[in-house]
Structure formats: C-alpha cells, structure tokens
Design a protein around this motif. Structure first.
Motif, PDB file in Angstrom:
ATOM      1  N   PRO A 138       0.820  -1.214   0.000  1.00  0.00           N
ATOM      2  CA  PRO A 138       0.000   0.000   0.000  1.00  0.00           C
ATOM      3  C   PRO A 138       0.856   1.267   0.000  1.00  0.00           C
ATOM      4  CG  PRO A 138      -0.118  -1.134   2.122  1.00  0.00           C
ATOM      5  CD  PRO A 138       0.621  -2.042   1.198  1.00  0.00           C
ATOM      6  N   ASP A 139       0.300   2.353  -0.541  1.00  0.00           N
ATOM      7  CA  ASP A 139       1.046   3.605  -0.652  1.00  0.00           C
ATOM      8  C   ASP A 139       1.537   4.107   0.699  1.00  0.00           C
ATOM      9  OD1 ASP A 139       0.630   3.552  -3.333  1.00  0.00           O
ATOM     10  OD2 ASP A 139      -1.100   4.912  -3.300  1.00  0.00           O
ATOM     11  N   GLU A 140       0.727   3.885   1.738  1.00  0.00           N
ATOM     12  CA  GLU A 140       1.071   4.436   3.042  1.00  0.00           C
ATOM     13  C   GLU A 140       2.040   3.546   3.835  1.00  0.00           C
ATOM     14  OE1 GLU A 140      -1.777   3.298   2.065  1.00  0.00           O
ATOM     15  OE2 GLU A 140      -2.747   2.021   3.570  1.00  0.00           O
ATOM     16  N   ALA A 141       2.487   2.456   3.237  1.00  0.00           N
ATOM     17  CA  ALA A 141       3.373   1.523   3.956  1.00  0.00           C
ATOM     18  C   ALA A 141       4.721   2.185   4.249  1.00  0.00           C
ATOM     19  CB  ALA A 141       3.587   0.269   3.121  1.00  0.00           C
ATOM     20  N   PRO A 142       5.328   1.847   5.388  1.00  0.00           N
ATOM     21  CA  PRO A 142       6.673   2.353   5.675  1.00  0.00           C
ATOM     22  C   PRO A 142       7.662   1.925   4.588  1.00  0.00           C
ATOM     23  CG  PRO A 142       5.698   1.320   7.614  1.00  0.00           C
ATOM     24  CD  PRO A 142       4.806   0.994   6.460  1.00  0.00           C
ATOM     25  N   ALA A 143       8.761   2.659   4.533  1.00  0.00           N
ATOM     26  CA  ALA A 143       9.758   2.385   3.492  1.00  0.00           C
ATOM     27  C   ALA A 143      10.334   0.984   3.643  1.00  0.00           C
ATOM     28  CB  ALA A 143      10.873   3.412   3.578  1.00  0.00           C
ATOM     29  N   PRO A 144      10.609   0.328   2.533  1.00  0.00           N
ATOM     30  CA  PRO A 144      11.224  -1.000   2.630  1.00  0.00           C
ATOM     31  C   PRO A 144      12.684  -0.908   3.066  1.00  0.00           C
ATOM     32  CG  PRO A 144      11.018  -0.332   0.328  1.00  0.00           C
ATOM     33  CD  PRO A 144      10.339   0.733   1.152  1.00  0.00           C
ATOM     34  N   ALA A 145      13.206  -2.015   3.543  1.00  0.00           N
ATOM     35  CA  ALA A 145      14.633  -2.109   3.838  1.00  0.00           C
ATOM     36  C   ALA A 145      15.278  -2.911   2.720  1.00  0.00           C
ATOM     37  CB  ALA A 145      14.851  -2.808   5.170  1.00  0.00           C
ATOM     38  N   VAL A 146      16.389  -2.411   2.222  1.00  0.00           N
ATOM     39  CA  VAL A 146      17.068  -3.097   1.122  1.00  0.00           C
ATOM     40  C   VAL A 146      18.532  -3.290   1.491  1.00  0.00           C
ATOM     41  CG1 VAL A 146      17.631  -3.053  -1.333  1.00  0.00           C
ATOM     42  CG2 VAL A 146      15.550  -1.921  -0.529  1.00  0.00           C
TER      43      VAL A 146
END
Lengths: 184, 121
Positions: A138-146
C-alpha cells in the motif's frame, strides 16, 4: 508482536544474513554493498530471478514481505551448484531461487519475529524474467529495507516490504495432528 | 540404514543428501518426499531408521508430520532441517519428540553434531 518497521538497527544483521545465505548455497564469499553504492551492472539481456515470501503475525496482523532478487546469471550458477549440473532448466532455476528465498525468509523471521509464537512464514513463490510481478504494497506503507551483496561479480538483493499483501502466496496448512491422524 | 528426507524443494533434498555425505554420514538408502503427507506414507511402507524433514511444507508441515507419527506410536528418530531455527520452534520440536533442529544455512559439521549419534557411516 509488532515489527517496528524501522530497520536501521538491524541493517548489519540483514547484511550478515544475506551474506551467510549466499555463502551457504553458493559456497562463495559475498561482499555487502554499502547503502547508496551501485554494484556491478547486470548484462543488458539478463533476466533477473525473484523469490517472494511473507511473514504474517496473526496476533496483530503484522505483515512483512521478504523478496530476494538475483541476476539471471547468478540464478543459473545457483541452480547449477545446487543440482550439480552444468545445464539447469527453468524448473531447476525456480526451485533454486525459491529455496534461496525460503532460507532468507526463515532467517528474517527468526531475526525479527523470533519470540513470537504466532508468526507464520509462507512458502516461497519464485519467478524468472518477464513473469516477475511487483509486490503489492500500500502507498502508506513504511519504506522498505534493502540490503545488497556482490557475489561472483553479480548483485543479490534482499528487500523487506512492510505491509505487503500476502493473500496470493501459498501457505503451509494449519491442521491439527489428530485431524490428520483420523484420515485414512 | 534407510533415511527419509522430506522437503518441498528438490534442490534442498539434494543438498541434504550431499551434506550427509560430506559429514561422513553417507552411503545409506535415501527415500525422498515432497511434503509431510508423502513422507508419512513412505515411513509406513519402508520403516526408515531416520527422518530428516523441513518444517514449512505444503499438504502437511513437518511438525504435523512428527506429531502424527508420535501419535501413532512411531518413535523413528526425527530431525528438522529448516530455514527457521528460532528458540520457540526448537522448544516445539523438542516437545514433539524431535532429535534436534538443524537450521539452514547449515554446514556438514552441524549435521555431524546432531546426527552422528544415530547415523553410522
């Protein structure tokens, strides 16, 4: 248990996790890539391979996607070594990349959900090249970790995707053993 | 000895068999299953001496497989080889009667440590 979705504190653990998994399946050292540093580019005609899983904690609805992405060349090398063959076919590649994701996913679950008795890990879903579908977040999801690492001259990438939709993945059955026992 | 190896990944089944060999525990008859239900049938047919099983599998998980075996009174030595090695899972495995849990990624040494008491080379 709610995973905080702030991954800075575990970034080193994730780097180590990716390196350990790659070393175990390829038998080669993997060099972690610092954030923001580009690794060696893949060949123009390379078709990447991806394995996607999810960890869901039914107690509070926490969802975390785990995605492992490797170059097609690395997927080929991985399958060749896993199956001890010089010419792995497409099914071999899918199985090998799926298992790579499975090992990474299991270790991510142990790292981030270790004390939760209610978190579940899906089975891996692997795809090659054009069959890869973007993970639904979803757009409001926290940023991913890469986190990324270089192994055998190619980049392997591990991404954690908070709140990723997990309904389309395959889940191990939740069946009580006495029910199974009663079956013929 | 007969050893049942249950894992939905064909690659991992091959790696498990290879690692047994690297650990000096090879040379046995190996029977492969893709999930717990298939493995349960193999156990009934072949009476193995050891079972090595993944935890997360379709159809029937490893822990369901183990619990079903023990509920039937089958005490075949059983060890998990799984990507999840949390303390909570180890406790659950031990409570269900597993010999141990070997977490992926693993080495030949981890196989020797857990299995040398039940596998003869």
């Amino acid at each position: 248990m709610t995973v905080p979705y702030e991954f800075d504190e575990v970034r080193e653990d994730l780097d180590k996790l990716l390196g350990d998994v790659l070393r175990s399946v390829l038998g080669e050292e993997a060099e972690p890539l610092p954030e923001g540093v580009d690794g060696p580019p893949a060949a123009d005609d390379d078709r990447p391979a991806v394995s996607v899983l999810a960890i869901v904690d039914d107690a509070d609805g926490t969802r975390l996607g785990v995605r492992v992405r490797v170059t097609g060349r690395l997927a080929h090398l991985l399958a060749a070594r896993m199956f001890a063959t010089e010419q792995p076919d497409g099914e071999d590649l899918l199985d090998a990349v799926g298992e790579l994701g499975n090992i990474a996913g299991g270790n991510v679950k142990a790292l981030l959900f270790g004390s939760s008795g209610t978190a579940r890990l899906s089975l891996p879903s692997a795809a090659l090249g054009g069959a890869i579908v973007a993970a639904a977040v979803p757009d409001e999801a926290p940023a991913p970790a890469v986190v990324r690492a270089v192994v055998l001259g190619d980049v392997a990438e591990l991404t954690l995707l908070p709140q990723m939709a997990a309904d389309d993945l395959v889940w191990p059955p939740v069946v009580r053993p006495e029910v199974l026992e009663a079956q013929p | 000895m007969k050893i049942v190896v249950a894992d939905d990944s064909r690659a991992m089944r091959m790696i498990v068999v290879r690692t047994l060999r690297q650990a000096g525990l090879g040379g046995h008859e190996v029977l492969e299953a893709e999930n717990g239900r298939e493995a349960l049938e193999l156990v009934g047919e072949h009476r193995p001496d050891l079972i090595l099983s993944d935890w997360n599998m379709p159809e029937m998980t490893g822990i369901q497989f183990l619990q079903t075996l023990r509920a039937r009174g089958d005490a075949t030595p059983f060890c998990f080889v799984t990507s999840e090695g949390s303390e909570e899972m180890r406790e659950q495995a031990a409570a269900a009667g597993a010999l141990g849990v070997i977490a992926k990624p693993f080495t030949a040494d981890s196989f020797s440590d857990v299995l040398s008491s039940v596998v003869t080379s």
